[in-house]
Motif scaffolding. Structure first.
Motif, mmCIF file in Angstrom:
data_model
loop_
_atom_site.group_PDB
_atom_site.id
_atom_site.type_symbol
_atom_site.label_atom_id
_atom_site.label_comp_id
_atom_site.label_asym_id
_atom_site.label_seq_id
_atom_site.Cartn_x
_atom_site.Cartn_y
_atom_site.Cartn_z
ATOM 1 N N HIS A 135 0.794 -1.056 0.071
ATOM 2 C CA HIS A 135 -0.112 0.230 0.096
ATOM 3 C C HIS A 135 0.794 1.569 -0.110
ATOM 4 N N MET A 136 0.415 2.280 -0.972
ATOM 5 C CA MET A 136 1.266 3.338 -0.930
ATOM 6 C C MET A 136 1.729 3.942 0.448
ATOM 7 N N GLU A 137 0.464 4.029 1.270
ATOM 8 C CA GLU A 137 0.883 4.603 2.560
ATOM 9 C C GLU A 137 1.838 4.018 3.590
ATOM 10 N N ASP A 138 2.237 2.729 3.322
ATOM 11 C CA ASP A 138 3.099 2.142 3.824
ATOM 12 C C ASP A 138 4.578 2.363 3.810
ATOM 13 N N TRP A 139 5.062 3.488 2.511
ATOM 14 C CA TRP A 139 6.323 3.582 2.297
ATOM 15 C C TRP A 139 6.679 5.185 2.861
ATOM 16 N N PRO A 140 7.548 5.199 3.869
ATOM 17 C CA PRO A 140 7.797 6.353 4.548
ATOM 18 C C PRO A 140 8.462 7.253 3.606
ATOM 19 N N PHE A 141 9.149 6.854 2.555
ATOM 20 C CA PHE A 141 9.897 7.852 1.657
ATOM 21 C C PHE A 141 9.279 8.229 0.449
ATOM 22 N N SER A 142 8.288 8.912 0.856
ATOM 23 C CA SER A 142 7.536 9.433 -0.447
ATOM 24 C C SER A 142 6.563 10.632 0.346
#
Length: 177
Positions: A135-142
Motif C-alpha cells: 500500500h502506498m501509505e506504507d512507504w515512508p520515503f514519499s
C-alpha cells in the motif's frame, strides 16, 4: 538545451517530472540513512532554489520528483547539488569515498493537467509497483503520507480514479483505499 544525453530543455515556470537512477541501478540508497539523507537534502534544496515540490519518492536505486521551477536554468544546478551532496554522504556511510553514485537524470516537461496528476499518482504508486510495499501509505520515503494527512484518503482516491496510471491494471486501484 545541452549536448548531454538525454538532452535537457530548461523552461521557466514549468512543471517537470525528474527521474534519477543510481549507476547500474545499484542499491546505493537501500539503507534508511541514505534515503533519509536524500529526502532531507531535497527538502533543503527546494527552498534554496525556490522550487515547488509537488510529489516525490526515493527507492533503493532511483527517485522521482514532480516539481515546478521558477527559473528553468536552475534545474541542472539543483539536480547537481542534490546529487553531489547525496553522493558524498552516501559514500561516507558506505566507506566508499569517490565512488560514482548517480548515472544520469531525465526530465520531462508536464504539458497538461492530466499529465500532472497521472505523474503524481505514478510517483506515489512506485513503491508498490516495485514490490517494496503493498500500500502506498506504507512507504515512508514519499510525499504520499503528507497528502494523506493534509488532504485525506478520499481526496487521494479521487485523484487515482480521475487520473489513473494507465500502465497498471484497474484492479490495482484499490491500493489507494
Amino acid at each position: 538545451m545541452t549536448g548531454h544525453h538525454p538532452p535537457h530543455i530548461y523552461l521557466s515556470d514549468t512543471c517537470y517530472i525528474i527521474t534519477a537512477a543510481t549507476l547500474h541501478h545499484a542499491p546505493f540508497l537501500a539503507s534508511e540513512a541514505a534515503k533519509t539523507y536524500v529526502r532531507d537534502s531535497l527538502r533543503s534544496l527546494v527552498v534554496k532554489f525556490g522550487i515547488k515540490l509537488y510529489a516525490w519518492v526515493v527507492l533503493d536505486d532511483h527517485y522521482h520528483l514532480l516539481l515546478k521551477t521558477h527559473r528553468g536554468e536552475d534545474l541542472p544546478r539543483f539536480v547537481g547539488r542534490l546529487h553531489g551532496s547525496c553522493s558524498h554522504r552516501i559514500n561516507l556511510l558506505d566507506g566508499k569515498a569517490g565512488r560514482q553514485v548517480w548515472h544520469n537524470y531525465w526530465d520531462t516537461c508536464i504539458r497538461t493537467e492530466r499529465d500532472f496528476w497521472v505523474r503524481f499518482n505514478y510517483i506515489h504508486y512506485n513503491p508498490v509497483k516495485h514490490g517494496y510495499v503493498q500500500h502506498m501509505e506504507d512507504w515512508p520515503f514519499s510525499s504520499y503520507r503528507h497528502y494523506l494527512k493534509e488532504k485525506g484518503r478520499d481526496w487521494l482516491y479521487d485523484c487515482w480514479l480521475n487520473h489513473p496510471v494507465t500502465e497498471f491494471a484497474e484492479a490495482d486501484m484499490d491500493v489507494a483505499r
